[in-house]
Design a protein around this motif. Structure first.
Motif, PDB file in Angstrom:
ATOM      1  N   ASP A 161       0.787  -1.130   0.163  1.00 52.63           N
ATOM      2  CA  ASP A 161      -0.250  -0.061   0.001  1.00 52.63           C
ATOM      3  C   ASP A 161       0.838   1.403   0.043  1.00 52.63           C
ATOM      4  O   ASP A 161       0.350   2.424  -0.527  1.00 52.63           O
ATOM      5  N   LEU A 162       2.221   1.176   0.590  1.00 52.68           N
ATOM      6  CA  LEU A 162       2.876   2.089   0.551  1.00 52.68           C
ATOM      7  C   LEU A 162       3.896   2.580  -0.518  1.00 52.68           C
ATOM      8  O   LEU A 162       4.084   3.291  -1.031  1.00 52.68           O
ATOM      9  N   THR A 163       4.248   1.311  -1.351  1.00 54.38           N
ATOM     10  CA  THR A 163       5.020   1.244  -2.707  1.00 54.38           C
ATOM     11  C   THR A 163       4.184   1.287  -3.586  1.00 54.38           C
ATOM     12  O   THR A 163       4.546   1.635  -4.802  1.00 54.38           O
ATOM     13  N   HIS A 164       2.696   1.214  -3.547  1.00 50.58           N
ATOM     14  CA  HIS A 164       1.951   1.270  -4.730  1.00 50.58           C
ATOM     15  C   HIS A 164       2.381   0.268  -5.742  1.00 50.58           C
ATOM     16  O   HIS A 164       1.985   0.461  -6.955  1.00 50.58           O
ATOM     17  N   SER A 165       2.569  -1.030  -5.123  1.00 50.18           N
ATOM     18  CA  SER A 165       2.925  -2.224  -6.014  1.00 50.18           C
ATOM     19  C   SER A 165       1.776  -2.870  -6.528  1.00 50.18           C
ATOM     20  O   SER A 165       0.734  -3.390  -5.836  1.00 50.18           O
ATOM     21  N   SER A 166       1.943  -3.688  -7.634  1.00 54.28           N
ATOM     22  CA  SER A 166       0.834  -4.475  -8.223  1.00 54.28           C
ATOM     23  C   SER A 166       0.952  -5.716  -7.225  1.00 54.28           C
ATOM     24  O   SER A 166       2.017  -6.469  -7.239  1.00 54.28           O
ATOM     25  N   THR A 167      -0.163  -6.114  -6.768  1.00 54.01           N
ATOM     26  CA  THR A 167      -0.546  -7.309  -5.776  1.00 54.01           C
ATOM     27  C   THR A 167      -0.037  -8.505  -6.652  1.00 54.01           C
ATOM     28  O   THR A 167       0.528  -9.512  -6.252  1.00 54.01           O
ATOM     29  N   PHE A 168      -0.501  -8.585  -7.959  1.00 52.99           N
ATOM     30  CA  PHE A 168      -0.296  -9.690  -8.671  1.00 52.99           C
ATOM     31  C   PHE A 168       1.005  -9.784  -9.277  1.00 52.99           C
ATOM     32  O   PHE A 168       1.447 -11.031  -9.269  1.00 52.99           O
ATOM     33  N   VAL A 169       1.733  -8.830  -9.680  1.00 57.49           N
ATOM     34  CA  VAL A 169       3.202  -9.022 -10.201  1.00 57.49           C
ATOM     35  C   VAL A 169       4.013  -9.332  -8.977  1.00 57.49           C
ATOM     36  O   VAL A 169       4.999  -9.973  -9.015  1.00 57.49           O
ATOM     37  N   THR A 170       3.574  -8.713  -7.675  1.00 50.20           N
ATOM     38  CA  THR A 170       4.403  -9.085  -6.439  1.00 50.20           C
ATOM     39  C   THR A 170       4.238 -10.510  -6.127  1.00 50.20           C
ATOM     40  O   THR A 170       5.270 -11.081  -5.900  1.00 50.20           O
ATOM     41  N   ILE A 171       3.130 -11.148  -6.241  1.00 50.78           N
ATOM     42  CA  ILE A 171       2.823 -12.457  -5.860  1.00 50.78           C
ATOM     43  C   ILE A 171       3.568 -13.273  -6.735  1.00 50.78           C
ATOM     44  O   ILE A 171       4.014 -14.388  -6.678  1.00 50.78           O
ATOM     45  N   LEU A 172       3.479 -12.900  -8.102  1.00 52.58           N
ATOM     46  CA  LEU A 172       3.937 -13.720  -9.142  1.00 52.58           C
ATOM     47  C   LEU A 172       5.504 -13.738  -9.032  1.00 52.58           C
ATOM     48  O   LEU A 172       6.159 -14.857  -9.274  1.00 52.58           O
ATOM     49  N   SER A 173       6.249 -12.638  -8.745  1.00 51.73           N
ATOM     50  CA  SER A 173       7.375 -12.688  -8.487  1.00 51.73           C
ATOM     51  C   SER A 173       7.962 -13.402  -7.230  1.00 51.73           C
ATOM     52  O   SER A 173       8.793 -14.147  -7.515  1.00 51.73           O
ATOM     53  N   PHE A 174       7.113 -13.402  -6.135  1.00 51.41           N
ATOM     54  CA  PHE A 174       7.392 -14.273  -5.344  1.00 51.41           C
ATOM     55  C   PHE A 174       7.533 -15.693  -5.542  1.00 51.41           C
ATOM     56  O   PHE A 174       8.459 -16.530  -5.008  1.00 51.41           O
ATOM     57  N   CYS A 175       6.371 -16.277  -6.257  1.00 50.21           N
ATOM     58  CA  CYS A 175       6.440 -17.406  -6.563  1.00 50.21           C
ATOM     59  C   CYS A 175       7.282 -17.785  -7.458  1.00 50.21           C
ATOM     60  O   CYS A 175       7.851 -19.001  -7.280  1.00 50.21           O
ATOM     61  N   GLY A 176       7.839 -17.005  -8.521  1.00 44.94           N
ATOM     62  CA  GLY A 176       8.947 -17.545  -9.369  1.00 44.94           C
ATOM     63  C   GLY A 176      10.173 -17.373  -8.417  1.00 44.94           C
ATOM     64  O   GLY A 176      11.080 -18.552  -8.884  1.00 44.94           O
ATOM     65  N   LEU A 177      10.643 -16.571  -7.713  1.00 42.08           N
ATOM     66  CA  LEU A 177      11.782 -16.575  -6.837  1.00 42.08           C
ATOM     67  C   LEU A 177      11.713 -17.949  -6.060  1.00 42.08           C
ATOM     68  O   LEU A 177      12.784 -18.577  -5.899  1.00 42.08           O
ATOM     69  N   LEU A 178      10.516 -18.153  -5.572  1.00 39.21           N
ATOM     70  CA  LEU A 178      10.508 -19.245  -4.428  1.00 39.21           C
ATOM     71  C   LEU A 178      10.655 -20.503  -5.333  1.00 39.21           C
ATOM     72  O   LEU A 178      11.560 -21.527  -4.863  1.00 39.21           O
ATOM     73  N   SER A 179      10.071 -20.686  -6.402  1.00 38.06           N
ATOM     74  CA  SER A 179      10.335 -21.970  -7.423  1.00 38.06           C
ATOM     75  C   SER A 179      11.951 -22.087  -7.712  1.00 38.06           C
ATOM     76  O   SER A 179      12.559 -23.118  -7.771  1.00 38.06           O
ATOM     77  N   GLY A 180      12.621 -20.974  -7.961  1.00 46.16           N
ATOM     78  CA  GLY A 180      13.919 -21.063  -8.529  1.00 46.16           C
ATOM     79  C   GLY A 180      14.843 -21.371  -7.261  1.00 46.16           C
ATOM     80  O   GLY A 180      15.711 -22.346  -7.298  1.00 46.16           O
ATOM     81  N   MET A 181      14.398 -20.697  -5.890  1.00 48.13           N
ATOM     82  CA  MET A 181      15.254 -21.118  -4.686  1.00 48.13           C
ATOM     83  C   MET A 181      15.120 -22.736  -4.564  1.00 48.13           C
ATOM     84  O   MET A 181      15.846 -23.221  -4.048  1.00 48.13           O
ATOM     85  N   THR A 182      13.834 -23.164  -4.588  1.00 46.15           N
ATOM     86  CA  THR A 182      13.346 -24.767  -4.351  1.00 46.15           C
ATOM     87  C   THR A 182      14.304 -25.616  -5.474  1.00 46.15           C
ATOM     88  O   THR A 182      15.022 -26.546  -4.973  1.00 46.15           O
ATOM     89  N   LEU A 183      14.471 -25.183  -6.624  1.00 46.19           N
ATOM     90  CA  LEU A 183      14.995 -25.972  -7.688  1.00 46.19           C
ATOM     91  C   LEU A 183      16.522 -25.841  -7.331  1.00 46.19           C
ATOM     92  O   LEU A 183      17.220 -27.221  -7.521  1.00 46.19           O
ATOM     93  N   ILE A 184      17.210 -24.970  -6.989  1.00 43.56           N
ATOM     94  CA  ILE A 184      18.676 -24.978  -6.864  1.00 43.56           C
ATOM     95  C   ILE A 184      18.768 -25.452  -5.478  1.00 43.56           C
ATOM     96  O   ILE A 184      19.914 -26.138  -5.325  1.00 43.56           O
ATOM     97  N   LEU A 185      18.265 -25.472  -4.562  1.00 48.31           N
ATOM     98  CA  LEU A 185      18.469 -26.139  -3.262  1.00 48.31           C
ATOM     99  C   LEU A 185      18.126 -27.741  -3.544  1.00 48.31           C
ATOM    100  O   LEU A 185      18.947 -28.584  -2.874  1.00 48.31           O
ATOM    101  N   TYR A 186      17.187 -28.110  -4.271  1.00 45.07           N
ATOM    102  CA  TYR A 186      17.035 -29.424  -4.731  1.00 45.07           C
ATOM    103  C   TYR A 186      18.377 -29.965  -5.186  1.00 45.07           C
ATOM    104  O   TYR A 186      18.642 -31.336  -5.183  1.00 45.07           O
ATOM    105  N   TYR A 187      18.768 -29.317  -6.256  1.00 45.10           N
ATOM    106  CA  TYR A 187      19.913 -29.646  -7.226  1.00 45.10           C
ATOM    107  C   TYR A 187      21.024 -29.771  -6.213  1.00 45.10           C
ATOM    108  O   TYR A 187      21.728 -30.901  -6.404  1.00 45.10           O
ATOM    109  N   GLU A 188      21.384 -28.884  -5.517  1.00 53.15           N
ATOM    110  CA  GLU A 188      22.495 -29.014  -4.587  1.00 53.15           C
ATOM    111  C   GLU A 188      22.331 -30.028  -3.668  1.00 53.15           C
ATOM    112  O   GLU A 188      23.268 -30.831  -3.543  1.00 53.15           O
ATOM    113  N   PHE A 189      21.137 -30.433  -3.089  1.00 48.95           N
ATOM    114  CA  PHE A 189      21.042 -31.533  -2.209  1.00 48.95           C
ATOM    115  C   PHE A 189      21.317 -32.705  -2.704  1.00 48.95           C
ATOM    116  O   PHE A 189      21.895 -33.847  -2.042  1.00 48.95           O
ATOM    117  N   HIS A 190      20.876 -33.154  -3.967  1.00 42.72           N
ATOM    118  CA  HIS A 190      20.966 -34.520  -4.610  1.00 42.72           C
ATOM    119  C   HIS A 190      22.371 -34.515  -5.519  1.00 42.72           C
ATOM    120  O   HIS A 190      22.905 -35.632  -5.545  1.00 42.72           O
TER     121      HIS A 190
END
Length: 220
Positions: A161-190
């Motif tokens: 509300d303070l940054t006037h950011s798009s909720t959709f874009v923010t959630i989409l970015s969060f999901c994309g970053l979380l997916s990338g984080m999960t994949l790289i950790l999975y790769y490193e773990f195995h």
């Protein structure tokens, strides 16, 4: 780009322009290079050459000038990545130091440039290379970038509300970053669990050191 908010004019206008322009140019360059490689280099050679497929294919098309051009481009890209990392991370360190979690000297700026933080980062990177390997440093940097970006995206969502950011874009970015984080950790773990242990050990040491320093400073 956002790390330079205190060093630019009209950041409310220039930061969005810089971010969108950088993303567009980067995507365009990657797409053009990928299409060029697919159209000019046989798939068998791409699979065989792997990491240096572009250099190998360019050499077949343009001769030694092609491979030299790719090497020059790689050097420029590496220099740009190092400069960008030093630029952004040093300013983050300076801000953290000004908040009291790192020694105050790291917040020292000369002409708005955190010189001490930059030098400290260079020394720390040198020590990390000696302690581990270049591959470990690259993986550490990749995971750290994803983690920091993920946390920043979450923080931006909380104050959207303070940054006037798009909720959709923010959630989409969060999901994309979380997916990338999960994949790289999975790769490193195995594939390289010892690197993952080393990276998380660094996180623990840095977090514990920062917490202990801030607690001791407040107690004093």
């Amino acid at each position: 780009v956002i790390n330079a908010i205190n060093e630019m004019e009209h950041p409310d206008k220039n930061i969005p322009r810089a971010i969108y322009s950088a993303v567009f140019i980067a995507v365009l360059i990657y797409v053009v290079i990928a299409l060029g490689a697919i159209l000019a280099i046989p798939f068998d050679e791409i699979i065989q050459s792997k990491e240096y497929a572009l250099a190998s294919g360019t050499e077949n098309v343009l001769g030694h000038w092609g491979s030299d051009l790719i090497i020059l481009g790689a050097l420029l890209a590496t220099s740009s990545a190092i400069s960008g990392t030093l630029f952004g991370a040093s300013r983050q360190i300076a801000i953290i130091a000004s908040d009291g979690y790192f020694p105050r000297i790291l917040a020292t700026r000369v002409n708005k440039i955190p010189v001490i933080a930059i030098i400290s980062m260079a020394i720390l990177a040198f020590l990390l290379v000696l302690a581990g390997s270049l591959e470990v440093i690259l993986e550490f940097g990749s995971i750290t970038f994803l983690l920091v970006s993920l946390l920043m995206t979450y923080a931006n969502y909380r104050i959207r509300d303070l940054t006037h950011s798009s909720t959709f874009v923010t959630i989409l970015s969060f999901c994309g970053l979380l997916s990338g984080m999960t994949l790289i950790l999975y790769y490193e773990f195995h594939n390289q669990p010892q690197q993952l242990v080393f990276i998380f050990s660094l996180y623990f040491l840095l977090t514990a050191g920062s917490w202990a320093y801030s607690k001791a400073k407040r107690a004093a």
